[in-house]
Design an enzyme around this catalytic site. Structure first.
Site: not given
Length: 486
Positions: A254, A288
Site C-alpha cells: 500500500e 496516503c
C-alpha cells in the site's frame, strides 16, 4: 495492565519484553516539543531471526486453537482498547503529534478492523470439486499462508499496522511487525501488548524495533515469512517488492497517493469546501489518501476559492494536545524541510501561494498553491503535509485527464449534484478507490482497499484480506484404483 512508555519501549520477541542486542540506541521523539519520550536498544539480525523462529513455532500452536476461541481472543483485543482508550489517545498525541480528533478517528478504524478479523477463523471455508477421474474427489482447503512480515509507516501507525496484523492473526498466521522508527510504540509495541493481554500464544506476534541501516534487507529476505506487507512510500515499496519477489515471497504493497478532489459546477460548494478541507488537512495532510490536487470547474472557481481560503486560514495550528487544534506538527524535521523545498519549487515553477503558511520547527501552517499546472513538481509528487494544489478545468474530459495525469492511483473524490454523472466520471479515473460527494479519506473494514499504478499491489479488508493471508491447498482423494498406462 498499563500502556505506559516505560513498559512499551522494549522489543517484544518470543513473548518477552527486552532490549535489542544492538548497541544502537533508538530514540522516540515527540514531534511537537522534540522531547525524548523513550530510548531502546535496536534489534539485530539475530533478534529478527529469533522473532521469525518464534512466530513459526507458535503458529503450530495457533493451528490447534479452536476457531471460536481465536475469535474470542481477537474480540478481547477490542475490549482492551476500549478500556485503555484515553491512554492510547495520549500515546498518539505524544508520539505522532496527532490531534485528539485524529486519535479518535484512528482508534475507531482499528476497532472495526479487529472486529472484522475476528470473523476470519469462522470463515476458513473450503470446497469439494468434481474430478475428471472416476471415483475421485478434489478437496480445496483454505489454510494460513504462514508467517507474515509487516512493515508499517509513521502516519496512521496504530491502524496501518493493525490493518495487516489483525487479519493475519485471524487467518491463522504468525506475525513479525517492524514499525517505523518514528512510531515504535503506536505502530508496534502497543499492538504487541494488546494481543499479549488478549491471549495469543507466546511468540505468535513479535515486534522488532530496528535501525534499517543496521539490518539492511534482513527483515524481508529472512527465509521464514511467506508474505511481506508494506505500507509506505512508492520508492521504498518498489524496492521491498523486488526484494520480496526475488526471495519468493508475496508482496502486499500500500503505497503513495496523489488524490484528485474534483468539484463540478453543480456541486454544493459549501459542502465541497468542508470535504476538501478535511481531505487535505486531516493529520496535517500526512495520509496516503489525502487530496493533493483540488480540481475546480472554472465557472465556480472564484466562489469556491474565497470560501476555501477562509476555511483553511481559520484552522488552528499548534499543540496537538489542545482539543481545538486541527493541525499539529509533521512527524520530523526532515518532513518539514521537504515540504518547505516543495513549496519553494512550486513557486519557482509558477504556482501562486494565496496562503503561505509559516514553518516553525515541525509545525507547518497550511499553504494553498494556485495557478498550478499538471506538469509542475507539486502536481506530480505526493505532498505529505498541509500543502495543497488548486487547478482549474473547463469540461468533464479535462477533469478526467488532469486527474489521470500521475503515476499514482490510490484514492480520489468527485462532487456533483448529478450522482450518476459522477459515477461515470469516477469509472474513468485510474484509481483503486474514488468517492462521489464524499472525502478522499475512506477505509471500511469489509470493502476492498488498494491502489492502481504505482500506488500498490493487492487488496486488503474483508474477503480480500482473508484471500491475501491464506492459500488454497488441493488434496485429492481416490476412492478406487486409478488405471495407469504402465
Amino acid at each position: 495492565m498499563s500502556f505506559q512508555l516505560s513498559v512499551l519501549n522494549k522489543q517484544f520477541i518470543n513473548g518477552e519484553w527486552r532490549p535489542g542486542k544492538s548497541q544502537t540506541l533508538l530514540q522516540n521523539i515527540n514531534p511537537f516539543n522534540e522531547d525524548i519520550l523513550a530510548e531502546v536498544n535496536g534489534a539485530t539480525l539475530e533478534d529478527i531471526d529469533e522473532a521469525y523462529q518464534a512466530s513459526a513455532k507458535a503458529k503450530l500452536e495457533w493451528d490447534r486453537v479452536n476457531p471460536y476461541k481465536k475469535r474470542d481472543i481477537l474480540e478481547k483485543a477490542v475490549a482492551i482498547i476500549d478500556s485503555h482508550e484515553e491512554e492510547i489517545v495520549q500515546l498518539i498525541i505524544a508520539e505522532l503529534g496527532g490531534t485528539r480528533l485524529k486519535a479518535a478517528f484512528e482508534i475507531g478504524l482499528v476497532k472495526n478492523m479487529i472486529k472484522e478479523a475476528a470473523t476470519y477463523p469462522l470463515r476458513m471455508e473450503g470446497k469439494i470439486l468434481p474430478s475428471t477421474e472416476d471415483h475421485k474427489e478434489n478437496r480445496l482447503y483454505r489454510v494460513p499462508a504462514g508467517v507474515v512480515g509487516v512493515i508499517s509507516p509513521f502516519n496512521f501507525p496504530f491502524f496501518l499496522s493493525m490493518k495487516s496484523v489483525a487479519p493475519a492473526l485471524g487467518a491463522g498466521c504468525g506475525v513479525v511487525l517492524k514499525p517505523h522508527e518514528d512510531s515504535m510504540v503506536t505502530g508496534g509495541t502497543l499492538i504487541g501488548k494488546i494481543f499479549e493481554e488478549a491471549g495469543v500464544p507466546k511468540g505468535l506476534l513479535n515486534v522488532v524495533l530496528c535501525d534499517i541501516k543496521e539490518i539492511g534487507d534482513g527483515f524481508v529476505e529472512h527465509p521464514i515469512p511467506r508474505i511481506i506487507s508494506f505500507t509506505g512510500s512508492t520508492t521504498v515499496g518498489s524496492y521491498i517488492g523486488q526484494v520480496a519477489v526475488k526471495n519468493f515471497k508475496k508482496p502486499l504493497l500500500e503505497l503513495g497517493g496523489n488524490s484528485a478532489f474534483i468539484v463540478m459546477e453543480d456541486a454544493d460548494i459549501d459542502y465541497a469546501v468542508n470535504a476538501a478541507t478535511f481531505s487535505r488537512f486531516t493529520h496535517q495532510g500526512q495520509i496516503c489518501m489525502s487530496a493533493n490536487r483540488i480540481l475546480v470547474q472554472k465557472s465556480i472557481y472564484p466562489t469556491f476559492m474565497n470560501k476555501f481560503k477562509e476555511k483553511v486560514a481559520a484552522l488552528k495550528v499548534g499543540d496537538p494536545s489542545d482539543p481545538e487544534t486541527v493541525i499539529g506538527p509533521v512527524i520530523n524535521k526532515r518532513q518539514a524541510s521537504t515540504l518547505e523545498d516543495l513549496i519553494h519549487t512550486g513557486i519557482q515553477e509558477g504556482a501562486e501561494p494565496i496562503l503561505l503558511g509559516e514553518i516553525s520547527g515541525n509545525l507547518v501552517a497550511p499553504t494553498i498553491l494556485t495557478n498550478v499546472t499538471p506538469e509542475m513538481t507539486v502536481a506530480q509528487k505526493e505532498l505529505f503535509g498541509p500543502v495543497v494544489c488548486i487547478m482549474t478545468f473547463d469540461t468533464e474530459e479535462d477533469a478526467i485527464n488532469i486527474a489521470n495525469n500521475t503515476q499514482l492511483g490510490l484514492s480520489g473524490a468527485l462532487h456533483t449534484a448529478n450522482v450518476e454523472r459522477g459515477v461515470e466520471m469516477a469509472k474513468r479515473i485510474h484509481t483503486g478507490m474514488i468517492h462521489v460527494n464524499d472525502v478522499t479519506i475512506n477505509d471500511e473494514p469489509i470493502v476492498a482497499f488498494g491502489g492502481e499504478k504505482q500506488s500498490g499491489l493487492g487488496r486488503l479488508n474483508g474477503d480480500w484480506s482473508l484471500d491475501e493471508f491464506t492459500t488454497m491447498k488441493w488434496i485429492s482423494v481416490n476412492y478406487s484404483q486409478r488405471q495407469l498406462p504402465y
